[in-house]
Write a protein that holds these residues in place. Structure first.
Motif, PDB file in Angstrom:
ATOM      1  N   THR A  36     -91.718 -67.324 -33.996  1.00  0.00           N
ATOM      2  CA  THR A  36     -91.117 -67.239 -35.326  1.00  0.00           C
ATOM      3  C   THR A  36     -90.420 -68.554 -35.643  1.00  0.00           C
ATOM      4  OG1 THR A  36     -90.785 -64.880 -35.037  1.00  0.00           O
ATOM      5  CG2 THR A  36     -89.488 -65.927 -36.764  1.00  0.00           C
ATOM      6  N   TRP A  41     -95.134 -76.215 -29.676  1.00  0.00           N
ATOM      7  CA  TRP A  41     -94.434 -77.347 -29.068  1.00  0.00           C
ATOM      8  C   TRP A  41     -95.241 -77.844 -27.867  1.00  0.00           C
ATOM      9  CZ3 TRP A  41     -91.389 -72.618 -29.256  1.00  0.00           C
ATOM     10  CH2 TRP A  41     -91.508 -71.831 -28.115  1.00  0.00           C
ATOM     11  N   LEU A  43     -94.555 -79.821 -23.949  1.00  0.00           N
ATOM     12  CA  LEU A  43     -93.541 -80.207 -22.970  1.00  0.00           C
ATOM     13  C   LEU A  43     -94.215 -80.913 -21.796  1.00  0.00           C
ATOM     14  CD1 LEU A  43     -91.632 -76.776 -22.871  1.00  0.00           C
ATOM     15  CD2 LEU A  43     -90.866 -78.835 -24.066  1.00  0.00           C
ATOM     16  N   LEU A  50     -97.578 -78.853 -20.844  1.00  0.00           N
ATOM     17  CA  LEU A  50     -97.859 -77.557 -21.451  1.00  0.00           C
ATOM     18  C   LEU A  50     -97.811 -77.651 -22.976  1.00  0.00           C
ATOM     19  CD1 LEU A  50     -95.997 -74.356 -20.290  1.00  0.00           C
ATOM     20  CD2 LEU A  50     -95.853 -75.045 -22.664  1.00  0.00           C
ATOM     21  N   THR A  79     -91.723 -83.815 -28.775  1.00  0.00           N
ATOM     22  CA  THR A  79     -92.060 -82.732 -29.689  1.00  0.00           C
ATOM     23  C   THR A  79     -90.858 -82.356 -30.557  1.00  0.00           C
ATOM     24  OG1 THR A  79     -93.061 -80.529 -29.719  1.00  0.00           O
ATOM     25  CG2 THR A  79     -91.380 -80.905 -28.067  1.00  0.00           C
ATOM     26  N   VAL A  80     -91.115 -81.751 -31.684  1.00  0.00           N
ATOM     27  CA  VAL A  80     -90.024 -81.266 -32.540  1.00  0.00           C
ATOM     28  C   VAL A  80     -90.125 -79.744 -32.616  1.00  0.00           C
ATOM     29  CG1 VAL A  80     -88.911 -81.393 -34.806  1.00  0.00           C
ATOM     30  CG2 VAL A  80     -90.102 -83.400 -33.894  1.00  0.00           C
ATOM     31  N   VAL A  81     -89.216 -79.057 -31.962  1.00  0.00           N
ATOM     32  CA  VAL A  81     -89.227 -77.595 -31.954  1.00  0.00           C
ATOM     33  C   VAL A  81     -88.623 -77.092 -33.270  1.00  0.00           C
ATOM     34  CG1 VAL A  81     -88.342 -75.532 -30.789  1.00  0.00           C
ATOM     35  CG2 VAL A  81     -89.098 -77.491 -29.439  1.00  0.00           C
TER      36      VAL A  81
ATOM     37  N   VAL B  52     -86.991 -83.172 -25.805  1.00  0.00           N
ATOM     38  CA  VAL B  52     -87.255 -82.153 -26.827  1.00  0.00           C
ATOM     39  C   VAL B  52     -86.310 -82.395 -27.984  1.00  0.00           C
ATOM     40  CG1 VAL B  52     -87.174 -79.679 -27.358  1.00  0.00           C
ATOM     41  CG2 VAL B  52     -88.024 -80.416 -25.149  1.00  0.00           C
ATOM     42  N   ARG B  53     -86.856 -82.355 -29.175  1.00  0.00           N
ATOM     43  CA  ARG B  53     -86.012 -82.459 -30.369  1.00  0.00           C
ATOM     44  C   ARG B  53     -86.031 -81.138 -31.108  1.00  0.00           C
ATOM     45  NH1 ARG B  53     -88.864 -87.972 -32.450  1.00  0.00           N
ATOM     46  NH2 ARG B  53     -87.934 -89.370 -30.939  1.00  0.00           N
ATOM     47  N   PHE B  54     -84.985 -80.907 -31.864  1.00  0.00           N
ATOM     48  CA  PHE B  54     -84.933 -79.685 -32.662  1.00  0.00           C
ATOM     49  C   PHE B  54     -84.858 -80.057 -34.136  1.00  0.00           C
ATOM     50  CE2 PHE B  54     -83.375 -78.457 -28.513  1.00  0.00           C
ATOM     51  CZ  PHE B  54     -84.136 -77.338 -28.271  1.00  0.00           C
ATOM     52  N   ARG B  55     -85.674 -79.399 -34.908  1.00  0.00           N
ATOM     53  CA  ARG B  55     -85.680 -79.680 -36.348  1.00  0.00           C
ATOM     54  C   ARG B  55     -84.296 -79.420 -36.922  1.00  0.00           C
ATOM     55  NH1 ARG B  55     -88.366 -79.791 -41.255  1.00  0.00           N
ATOM     56  NH2 ARG B  55     -87.854 -78.064 -42.618  1.00  0.00           N
ATOM     57  N   SER B  61     -83.843 -71.582 -36.834  1.00  0.00           N
ATOM     58  CA  SER B  61     -85.098 -71.072 -37.403  1.00  0.00           C
ATOM     59  C   SER B  61     -85.879 -70.229 -36.392  1.00  0.00           C
ATOM     60  CB  SER B  61     -85.970 -72.225 -37.898  1.00  0.00           C
ATOM     61  OG  SER B  61     -86.412 -72.999 -36.799  1.00  0.00           O
ATOM     62  N   LEU B  62     -85.510 -70.329 -35.111  1.00  0.00           N
ATOM     63  CA  LEU B  62     -86.231 -69.588 -34.067  1.00  0.00           C
ATOM     64  C   LEU B  62     -85.557 -68.246 -33.819  1.00  0.00           C
ATOM     65  CD1 LEU B  62     -86.598 -72.466 -31.420  1.00  0.00           C
ATOM     66  CD2 LEU B  62     -88.076 -71.996 -33.374  1.00  0.00           C
ATOM     67  N   ASP B  63     -86.355 -67.195 -33.619  1.00  0.00           N
ATOM     68  CA  ASP B  63     -85.740 -65.912 -33.272  1.00  0.00           C
ATOM     69  C   ASP B  63     -85.527 -65.837 -31.753  1.00  0.00           C
ATOM     70  OD1 ASP B  63     -88.222 -65.419 -32.251  1.00  0.00           O
ATOM     71  OD2 ASP B  63     -88.615 -63.612 -33.421  1.00  0.00           O
ATOM     72  N   THR B  66     -88.662 -66.099 -29.521  1.00  0.00           N
ATOM     73  CA  THR B  66     -89.239 -67.456 -29.497  1.00  0.00           C
ATOM     74  C   THR B  66     -88.412 -68.359 -28.589  1.00  0.00           C
ATOM     75  OG1 THR B  66     -90.052 -67.121 -31.744  1.00  0.00           O
ATOM     76  CG2 THR B  66     -89.957 -69.395 -30.974  1.00  0.00           C
ATOM     77  N   ILE B  69     -89.300 -67.647 -25.052  1.00  0.00           N
ATOM     78  CA  ILE B  69     -90.584 -68.273 -24.685  1.00  0.00           C
ATOM     79  C   ILE B  69     -90.363 -69.769 -24.432  1.00  0.00           C
ATOM     80  CG2 ILE B  69     -92.909 -68.855 -25.520  1.00  0.00           C
ATOM     81  CD1 ILE B  69     -92.844 -66.218 -27.141  1.00  0.00           C
ATOM     82  N   LEU B  70     -89.551 -70.397 -25.284  1.00  0.00           N
ATOM     83  CA  LEU B  70     -89.258 -71.832 -25.106  1.00  0.00           C
ATOM     84  C   LEU B  70     -88.587 -72.072 -23.755  1.00  0.00           C
ATOM     85  CD1 LEU B  70     -89.047 -74.755 -26.168  1.00  0.00           C
ATOM     86  CD2 LEU B  70     -86.915 -74.105 -27.290  1.00  0.00           C
ATOM     87  N   HIS B  72     -88.736 -70.215 -21.110  1.00  0.00           N
ATOM     88  CA  HIS B  72     -89.740 -69.953 -20.065  1.00  0.00           C
ATOM     89  C   HIS B  72     -90.626 -71.189 -19.871  1.00  0.00           C
ATOM     90  CE1 HIS B  72     -93.804 -68.666 -18.835  1.00  0.00           C
ATOM     91  NE2 HIS B  72     -93.159 -67.840 -18.022  1.00  0.00           N
ATOM     92  N   ASP B  73     -91.047 -71.794 -20.981  1.00  0.00           N
ATOM     93  CA  ASP B  73     -91.920 -72.981 -20.898  1.00  0.00           C
ATOM     94  C   ASP B  73     -91.180 -74.184 -20.307  1.00  0.00           C
ATOM     95  OD1 ASP B  73     -93.937 -71.492 -21.969  1.00  0.00           O
ATOM     96  OD2 ASP B  73     -93.935 -72.446 -23.945  1.00  0.00           O
ATOM     97  N   ILE B  74     -89.910 -74.331 -20.686  1.00  0.00           N
ATOM     98  CA  ILE B  74     -89.105 -75.434 -20.128  1.00  0.00           C
ATOM     99  C   ILE B  74     -88.998 -75.271 -18.610  1.00  0.00           C
ATOM    100  CG2 ILE B  74     -86.749 -76.379 -20.008  1.00  0.00           C
ATOM    101  CD1 ILE B  74     -86.529 -75.789 -23.060  1.00  0.00           C
ATOM    102  N   ALA B  76     -91.033 -73.702 -16.713  1.00  0.00           N
ATOM    103  CA  ALA B  76     -92.359 -73.884 -16.099  1.00  0.00           C
ATOM    104  C   ALA B  76     -92.654 -75.367 -15.865  1.00  0.00           C
ATOM    105  CB  ALA B  76     -93.423 -73.250 -16.982  1.00  0.00           C
TER     106      ALA B  76
END
Lengths: 315, 88
Positions: A36, A41, A43, A50, A79-81, B52-55, B61-63, B66, B69-70, B72-74, B76
């Protein structure tokens, strides 16, 4: 990792699955998930690389996200999340533009664009066919063609995006346009749709063609600036339509029959020269028709149409 | 002792030149509104090589899903294993 040039060549060799195959070659894991507020993204850490893609958006948008995130990794730009495809396209950041340029080159290699857009002016139907072949959105196809403006014979080009009839943003490396100018052109293009609109501009001509996306209440305007001689000539698609009107105006069955014959004949002439294929068509296939249909096919316009169709396939 | 004059006076109140990029990677500028936001930012601060940048410097904006999941990916790509409860 891999040089940018090699990445582009690899994607070209694996078209239309360039980005997918490139990610696989580089050992980048691709994960999908329902996100959402974000299209995806990328990483890169000590345990691997990934890319995460939002699976709840259209397939073409997912492919753009994959190519975009690959661009981030290849160019080593973070990346821009929290960004969607549309956010990145309207971003004024130089880095995001570089990433998007690379993404569109991975999705649509120049050789493919040249094959589908062999001459100017360019009209919406050509962009649609290019998008379908490359499995990308029509918007992505329009942006890629605009980026290659000079290489394919345009003075310059721009893509303007409208949502619910309102101006949202425009993309161009060279052509500057005011929002009001874009809106005026958009209205004129709507009046002429599906034909492109032409507007004189000093020694040049502006040709604007509209791509509608009613499912998303959005429209994309492809704007190109051409020397007057080229801009005022008919595009291949326009000429084809005009010739089809002459050949099939009151005879839809003839249209279907000729399409069927072309469907069977065209793959056979893939490696033949245009002249050989043209001669072969008239000696073996045109005998299928008699009377008025044969007369039309033998006329100057009929021969021009057959030549135009064979040009798409012959070497 | 006399005070040394400033060798390079601060240029406060001026915008940086256009060719100077603002530090988009500055995690301290990211607005955090939950424990999860704070955790994500702290992990990234501990591993500065993972960029990593954040808009808009915001995770708003992320629920929640999400963000999970972010995270989890970080974990990983950093090779971090989450603690699991051992069954007795």
């Amino acid at each position: 990792m891999i040089s940018i040039d090699r990445a582009k060549k690899f994607a070209e060799a694996h078209f239309p699955k360039g980005p997918e195959k490139l990610a696989e070659k580089l050992g980048i894991k691709i994960h999908q998930g329902t996100l959402t507020g974000c299209d995806g993204w990328s990483l890169s850490g000590p345990a691997g690389k990934l890319i995460r893609i939002n699976s709840s958006v259209s397939t073409t948008r997912q492919r753009f996200t994959l190519a975009h995130e690959l661009g981030h990794l290849l160019l080593a730009i973070p990346t821009v999340v929290g960004e969607s495809m549309y956010d990145s396209l309207k971003s004024s950041s130089d880095e995001e533009r570089r990433v998007n340029d690379l993404a569109s080159e991975l999705l649509l290699p120049e050789s493919v664009v040249r094959q589908y857009v062999p001459s100017v002016p360019i009209v919406a139907s050509q962009l649609k066919r290019l998008a379908a072949k490359a499995k990308v959105s029509q918007l992505s196809a329009a942006i890629r063609v605009a980026n290659l403006a000079e290489e394919i014979g345009l003075v310059n080009a721009s893509v303007v995006f409208f949502q619910n009839g309102g101006f949202e943003w425009h993309w161009s490396k060279t052509l500057r346009m005011t929002p009001q100018g874009a809106v005026d052109l958009f209205r004129a293009a709507k009046r002429h749709h599906p034909k492109p609109v032409r507007m004189p501009q000093e020694d040049d001509v502006i040709v604007a063609s509209l791509l509608s996306n009613p499912g998303f209440a959005s429209e994309t305007l492809f704007v190109q600036l051409l020397p007057a001689a080229a801009g005022n000539s008919l595009s291949r698609e326009e000429l084809k339509k005009q010739l089809e009107e002459f050949l099939f105006k009151d005879d839809d069955e003839f249209r279907r029959q000729l399409q069927g014959v072309f469907g069977a004949f065209l793959p056979k002439c893939r490696n033949a020269s245009l002249e050989v294929a043209f001669g072969e068509f008239y000696s073996s296939k045109a005998n299928h028709w008699q009377g008025n249909r044969r007369t039309r096919l033998d006329s100057i316009k009929g021969r021009q149409y057959v030549r135009l169709r064979l040009e798409e396939w012959c070497s | 002792m006399t005070k040394m004059p400033d060798f390079a006076p601060p240029a406060g109140g001026m915008r940086p030149p256009r060719n100077v990029r603002t530090d988009l990677d500055d995690l301290s500028a990211v607005r955090v509104k939950s424990e999860l936001d704070l955790h994500i930012v702290r992990v990234l601060e501990l591993h500065p090589k993972l960029k990593v940048r954040f808009r808009n410097y915001d995770l708003a904006s992320l629920d929640h899903d999400t963000k999970m999941i972010l995270l989890h990916d970080i974990n990983a790509v950093l090779g971090l294993k989450t603690l699991r409860r051992r069954d007795t």
